[in-house]
Design a protein around this motif. Sequence first.
Motif, PDB file in Angstrom:
ATOM      1  N   HIS A  37       0.822  -1.209   0.000  1.00 56.38           N
ATOM      2  CA  HIS A  37       0.000   0.000   0.000  1.00 56.38           C
ATOM      3  C   HIS A  37       0.861   1.267   0.000  1.00 56.38           C
ATOM      4  N   PRO A  38       0.726   2.102  -1.036  1.00 59.38           N
ATOM      5  CA  PRO A  38       1.568   3.306  -1.115  1.00 59.38           C
ATOM      6  C   PRO A  38       1.274   4.334  -0.031  1.00 59.38           C
ATOM      7  N   GLN A  39       0.061   4.315   0.516  1.00 57.07           N
ATOM      8  CA  GLN A  39      -0.260   5.278   1.571  1.00 57.07           C
ATOM      9  C   GLN A  39       0.301   4.867   2.929  1.00 57.07           C
ATOM     10  N   THR A  43       6.532   0.901  -1.493  1.00 56.66           N
ATOM     11  CA  THR A  43       7.182   1.294  -2.740  1.00 56.66           C
ATOM     12  C   THR A  43       7.882   0.080  -3.339  1.00 56.66           C
ATOM     13  N   ASP A  67       6.671   1.392  -8.992  1.00 56.58           N
ATOM     14  CA  ASP A  67       5.826   2.201  -8.114  1.00 56.58           C
ATOM     15  C   ASP A  67       4.559   2.587  -8.871  1.00 56.58           C
ATOM     16  N   TYR A  68       3.436   2.579  -8.169  1.00 55.03           N
ATOM     17  CA  TYR A  68       2.181   3.012  -8.777  1.00 55.03           C
ATOM     18  C   TYR A  68       2.204   4.509  -9.062  1.00 55.03           C
ATOM     19  N   PHE A  71      -2.234   7.706  -6.134  1.00 51.59           N
ATOM     20  CA  PHE A  71      -3.086   6.725  -5.466  1.00 51.59           C
ATOM     21  C   PHE A  71      -4.529   6.802  -5.945  1.00 51.59           C
ATOM     22  N   ASP A  72      -5.102   5.616  -6.232  1.00 49.99           N
ATOM     23  CA  ASP A  72      -6.476   5.548  -6.731  1.00 49.99           C
ATOM     24  C   ASP A  72      -7.236   4.392  -6.091  1.00 49.99           C
ATOM     25  N   GLU A  77      -4.292   1.529 -10.166  1.00 49.63           N
ATOM     26  CA  GLU A  77      -3.109   0.710  -9.899  1.00 49.63           C
ATOM     27  C   GLU A  77      -3.122  -0.573 -10.737  1.00 49.63           C
TER      28      GLU A  77
END
Length: 202
Positions: A37-39, A43, A67-68, A71-72, A77
Amino acid sequence: MSRNLPIPGARDVRATLDSADGEHADTETVVVACPPHPQFGGTRRDSRLRAVSDALTERSVDCLRFDYGPFDGGNAEQTDLANAVAWARTEYEAVGVFGYSFGATVALLATARMVDPDRLSVLAPGAELDVAFDPGDVIAGVDCPLQVVYGENDTTVGWEPFVEAARAAGHVVTSLPADHLFAGQTREAADLVASFFETDDL
């Protein structure tokens, strides 16, 4: 040997391609790796992704860690993954996909809907996305060899429905005595994943 590169597409997606050195430098197989999860700091430099990449290159398989874009919630992603796989198809004969946590769920959904890897391996699937889905339907939509690895002591994500559906469908399911971070088990998990991609039919 590693090099950074952009992934073609409408979103800003950056990647690192890890390649085997020396006599294994001309491999025809790559695994595209989806981060957590990027949040929450996920990474392409995540320790689980790096461990899997190391284990793959030791087995003469390249790894594309990306890396995405912005964020969506797990929707765009999937498109990021599709674009990474599309790029990989232009460079390699065989393309696998791997994902960890949020990345595992993204990889499963994308494979069921828009991506066609030769093999798929997921580590600790079950992270929630802002996308409605049924785990059983997602597993049923995966039309390639699938490996699911999970930690028996993982209380962070709801892996159970994915594991049950994958096992019922006859896919490869392996558990480790680990938590969600696979503390103390990272290398063992990475070896399990890499071995799944080290096959003549990939």
